[in-house]
Write a protein that holds these residues in place. Structure first.
Motif, PDB file in Angstrom:
ATOM      1  N   GLY B 158       0.786  -1.232   0.000  1.00 38.82           N
ATOM      2  CA  GLY B 158       0.000   0.000   0.000  1.00 38.82           C
ATOM      3  C   GLY B 158       0.815   1.277   0.000  1.00 38.82           C
ATOM      4  N   THR B 159       2.119   1.177   0.167  1.00 37.82           N
ATOM      5  CA  THR B 159       2.952   2.379   0.090  1.00 37.82           C
ATOM      6  C   THR B 159       2.767   2.983  -1.299  1.00 37.82           C
ATOM      7  OG1 THR B 159       4.535   1.343   1.587  1.00 37.82           O
ATOM      8  CG2 THR B 159       5.311   3.238   0.333  1.00 37.82           C
ATOM      9  N   GLY B 320       8.248   2.714   2.857  1.00 35.20           N
ATOM     10  CA  GLY B 320       7.119   2.198   3.628  1.00 35.20           C
ATOM     11  C   GLY B 320       7.063   0.693   3.603  1.00 35.20           C
ATOM     12  N   PRO B 321       5.954   0.156   4.105  1.00 33.09           N
ATOM     13  CA  PRO B 321       5.829  -1.296   4.138  1.00 33.09           C
ATOM     14  C   PRO B 321       5.748  -1.878   2.728  1.00 33.09           C
ATOM     15  CG  PRO B 321       3.753  -0.262   4.761  1.00 33.09           C
ATOM     16  CD  PRO B 321       4.764   0.837   4.670  1.00 33.09           C
ATOM     17  N   LEU B 326      -3.491  -5.422   5.964  1.00 30.52           N
ATOM     18  CA  LEU B 326      -4.104  -4.089   5.889  1.00 30.52           C
ATOM     19  C   LEU B 326      -3.329  -3.199   4.930  1.00 30.52           C
ATOM     20  CD1 LEU B 326      -5.124  -3.079   9.510  1.00 30.52           C
ATOM     21  CD2 LEU B 326      -6.579  -3.855   7.624  1.00 30.52           C
ATOM     22  N   GLU B 327      -2.005  -3.342   4.909  1.00 35.19           N
ATOM     23  CA  GLU B 327      -1.162  -2.506   4.054  1.00 35.19           C
ATOM     24  C   GLU B 327      -1.507  -2.730   2.584  1.00 35.19           C
ATOM     25  OE1 GLU B 327      -0.225  -4.337   6.590  1.00 35.19           O
ATOM     26  OE2 GLU B 327       1.257  -3.297   7.829  1.00 35.19           O
ATOM     27  N   HIS B 330      -4.939  -1.507   1.853  1.00 35.11           N
ATOM     28  CA  HIS B 330      -4.901  -0.054   1.622  1.00 35.11           C
ATOM     29  C   HIS B 330      -4.675   0.263   0.139  1.00 35.11           C
ATOM     30  CE1 HIS B 330      -3.892   4.200   2.496  1.00 35.11           C
ATOM     31  NE2 HIS B 330      -2.989   4.040   1.539  1.00 35.11           N
ATOM     32  N   LEU B 333      -7.856  -0.119  -1.683  1.00 35.76           N
ATOM     33  CA  LEU B 333      -8.755   0.982  -1.356  1.00 35.76           C
ATOM     34  C   LEU B 333      -8.387   2.222  -2.187  1.00 35.76           C
ATOM     35  CD1 LEU B 333     -11.073   1.175   0.708  1.00 35.76           C
ATOM     36  CD2 LEU B 333      -9.482   2.240   2.293  1.00 35.76           C
TER      37      LEU B 333
END
Lengths: 349, 349
Positions: B158-159, B320-321, B326-327, B330, B333
């Motif tokens: 998600g980064t 970032g991750p 969830l990542e 994201h 989303l």
């Protein structure tokens, strides 16, 4: 599609930077983004003030100021159009407000923005003063007139902050933002960690053009403070006022402090922090010792960076330039495209 | 506004991650972004396959699989809807394709995407296979049917990568992208720099769930290769094929190499590089020694990062991750919101 009428108020380094980008990327903007424009006015007390409803030839304007001419001398438009006349009578769609930041009064930026927004003219600005001192008022004014207000260049110059947040972190619940948002002080602290004392490092920063002759706004943390207030109020929805934010610069940091930190595997950084606490948005500007586990530990020299702490992504950090003519011009270009995109979504363009 | 009908194909860790985000952020999506939806189908060979045109209650579906039930047992929709039936007959507006990556065949992802896009169904996917192996075909198919194709989660979970590029770096001429795009190998190299040998570090990574039981795809650089191809083809507009990209993993790196590098102030990183050379897009995956001046030097552990080199901004790095439920949810989303935004700009929503 009808071109946007742009007005440029402030034609210093950054104003010239966006003009250069607009000139070189004109067809790319048109073809890839459906964004066409003409710059109908440029107003700068030093560089000149002209108006041309058919569009000022940007390269010629840039050449003129590079050659030390005032714009009026280059015969590129009608003379005598100051910033307020341009905003009031220039038939602008978008104002590019690029005057110098004044953190006490916000002027002349606030007046320019009020004037433009109240007429429904969209605004892209790099001026920190109005956004740090009057964001809520200006945002509400913009909304009430259907105008868009963008300010990507106020924090980290063109390195994406607000566009990253809006398009890459939407719906993430951001609990805290930390940043190194002032290149001058980070450069000085980096050089001190390499063995210089404060005065030497400051002198070098001045010689390289990273620090002003009067470095107060940077070294006392006031530039960082303005950015802290902007980040807290925009991203966390706070109601911070600069005078309420505890602010300490780097002038107290001694060479001995830097050496002690290094011995412990730490570095001093002038950190901006904004966060939520008991339902209220808090902010702080202060030198902090960070160790290698901190996401901003490796940010050295004039480089800037910002870390977002959120529920979905944990830690996300953006690193990039914090100043520069083209770099800050890039921010304005992103703002123009974002205004255009938003108007298309609204169906008004 | 009419809610979007969403279909979720693949209900493993990431499928459940996006379901959790959709459940918890539903009102935020509606209020802040005008995005309303119902998940009408979930198809996963292990977790179950159900269809419910009125919307599957997501929390109940998550509870069911958490309790080890198949979705059919939880009575949340009509059973017997496999992925292809869902895509063909499910009246979907947007397909969330979250099946496992297969870098040889791209299946079953490619079939799912072809099927959806050819019907004009928009797609958000985290599956690297189809984008690495068939991006040009899928992009053209999408365009020809007026469908949107998004894949933020294929690189850095998600980064923000593609959203950062699209909204923060638009009109920047990107000459090169470098990245640390595989957390497993970066974790192993980080631990080796801290004194472990390769086998120890791999075992620890496996114990922590960072590496698979069969770590081949990670340690041989194949996962990084897929991401290199995606970055080169999407961001630089290349026509890379995985088999043409020189790829070396980290299995040859000895403890002695790591120690030698450290003694020179350097670290080994598995770097992905994509760049333009003589008008052609080139790519490479290989371990490289970087020193402290390299923007990716400080990226340790499972953290991922990507550096863009451009004309206007110089060096911009996002950190970032690179994995997580969830990542990566994201990312989906953000893809949904970007599809929604684009449809509104197109005036079709």
């Amino acid at each position: 599609m009808k071109p946007y009428n742009l007005g440029i108020v402030g034609f210093g380094t950054v104003g010239q930077g966006i003009a250069r980008l607009l000139a070189t990327k004109q067809s790319q903007l048109q073809v890839n983004h459906g964004f066409s424009f003409r710059v109908v006015g440029i107003a700068d007390p030093v560089k000149g003030m002209i108006y041309n409803p058919n569009g000022i030839p940007l390269q010629a304007a840039l050449d003129a100021v590079t050659n030390g001419q005032r714009l009026e001398e280059a015969d590129l438009g009608e003379p005598g159009w100051d910033s307020l006349k341009l905003i009031r009578e220039g038939n602008l769609d978008i104002l590019l407000e690029i005057t110098p930041t004044n953190l006490r009064t916000g002027e002349p930026g606030i007046t320019h923005l009020r004037e433009a927004l109240s007429q429904g003219i969209h605004v892209a600005t790099t001026n920190k003063g109005p956004i740090a001192l009057a964001y809520a008022e200006l945002r509400d004014l913009a909304e009430s007139r259907g105008a868009e207000l963008r300010f990507e260049g106020t924090v980290l110059s063109g390195t994406p902050v607000f566009n990253l947040w809006r398009y890459g972190l939407a719906c993430a619940d951001i609990q805290e933002v930390q940043g190194i948002v002032n290149g001058t002080t980070n450069y000085i602290l980096t050089r001190m960690a390499e063995g210089m004392d404060y005065e030497e490092a400051l002198k070098e920063a001045q010689a390289k053009g990273y620090a002003e002759t009067d470095p107060t706004a940077d070294v006392e943390g006031l530039d960082a403070l303005a950015k802290a207030v902007i980040l807290g109020n925009v991203i966390l929805g706070g109601q911070l006022r600069p005078e309420e934010v505890p602010t300490r610069g780097i002038t107290d940091i001694q060479k001995a402090d830097v050496e002690e930190a290094l011995a412990q595997g730490q570095k001093w950084k002038l950190l901006v922090r904004v966060w939520r606490e008991q339902g209220k948005v808090q902010a702080q500007v202060a030198p902090q010792k960070v160790d290698a586990s901190h996401p901003l530990y490796g940010i050295d020299g004039v480089t800037n960076a910002l870390t977002f702490y959120s529920d979905t992504l944990g830690t996300t950090t953006i690193v990039g330039p914090g100043a520069g003519s083209l770099e800050t011009g890039h921010a304005l270009l992103m703002d123009l495209l974002d205004i255009h995109r938003t108007l298309r979504q609204r169906g008004t363009r």
